[in-house]
Scaffold this motif. Sequence first.
Motif, short mmCIF file in Angstrom:
data_model
loop_
_atom_site.label_atom_id
_atom_site.label_comp_id
_atom_site.label_asym_id
_atom_site.label_seq_id
_atom_site.Cartn_x
_atom_site.Cartn_y
_atom_site.Cartn_z
N PRO A 22 -102.34 -6.94 58.50
CA PRO A 22 -101.52 -7.14 59.71
C PRO A 22 -101.89 -8.41 60.46
O PRO A 22 -101.06 -8.96 61.18
CB PRO A 22 -101.82 -5.89 60.55
N ARG A 24 -102.18 -11.28 59.46
CA ARG A 24 -101.57 -12.46 58.84
C ARG A 24 -102.53 -13.21 57.91
O ARG A 24 -102.61 -14.43 57.94
CB ARG A 24 -101.00 -13.40 59.91
N CYS A 179 -94.03 -13.00 58.72
CA CYS A 179 -93.82 -12.21 57.51
C CYS A 179 -94.46 -12.88 56.30
O CYS A 179 -94.77 -14.07 56.30
CB CYS A 179 -92.33 -11.99 57.27
N TYR A 180 -94.65 -12.06 55.27
CA TYR A 180 -95.02 -12.50 53.93
C TYR A 180 -93.76 -12.45 53.07
O TYR A 180 -92.96 -11.52 53.18
CB TYR A 180 -96.05 -11.57 53.30
N PHE A 210 -92.42 -8.71 53.68
CA PHE A 210 -93.30 -7.81 54.42
C PHE A 210 -93.49 -8.34 55.83
O PHE A 210 -93.94 -9.48 56.01
CB PHE A 210 -94.67 -7.70 53.74
N ALA A 212 -95.43 -8.63 59.30
CA ALA A 212 -96.80 -8.48 59.80
C ALA A 212 -96.72 -8.17 61.29
O ALA A 212 -96.61 -9.06 62.13
CB ALA A 212 -97.60 -9.76 59.56
N VAL A 217 -98.53 -3.68 58.24
CA VAL A 217 -97.61 -4.46 57.42
C VAL A 217 -96.51 -3.52 56.94
O VAL A 217 -96.78 -2.42 56.45
CB VAL A 217 -98.34 -5.09 56.21
#
Length: 228
Positions: A22, A24, A179-180, A210, A212, A217
């Motif tokens: 979470p 990052r 986000c990822y 995903f 964050a 997540v």
Amino acid sequence: MMEMKAGAVDIEAAGEVLTLLPQRAVFWPAMSMLVIADIHFGKAASFRAQGIPVPRGTTTENLEMLTTLVAATGAKSVLFLGDFLHARHAHAVATMAALQAWRERHSDLALTLVRGNHDSHAGDPPPRLGIKVVDEPYLVRPFVFAHHPQAHPDGYVLAGHVHPVYRLAARGDALRLPCYLFGTEGGLLPSFGAFTGGYPVAPTPCDRLFLATPERVIELNARGRGRP
């Protein structure tokens, strides 16, 4: 090693398990490595040097979060995906002193920086910080570490640079979250640094996205909804 914070998500990439945090950052358990993109140390100081009033304390905030993650994961190394220092003004005495004090408390931690576009202007970190500095792409099989997103024949690319965020909208309200984004050839990490902004991304049907959030997540499905 402390217990990993609840809310992390494990995914598989290039046959390896990666933990999306979470906070990052990505943890690669097989190598005990934290991977962090776009920390931009000294960005606030750079703005203040140009007469723009911005809050103080971002360097301390970033370093405290790094300390928390190193303790929580048991990481033996940290790899920075570019933009370690924001600009030449980031070499300000206070910023360098904070980095030096943090480094002395973590002298056994291996640090590697893959140069990014801001690093080319800011210059490499001082040698006394004990950071290995390399150009992109940097290969640690099966991954290729880079600052700029790119395809590479020698491995799955993990990159930063974009500061990706995703816009959630519902009933006239909207929220942007870091986000990822993971595709078939590479993954994109959110910016780790405080006070760094973000660029909205639009995933393709082949991508996994995903969010964050501060607590956890969350993977979104194709309709932009959280998956259970």
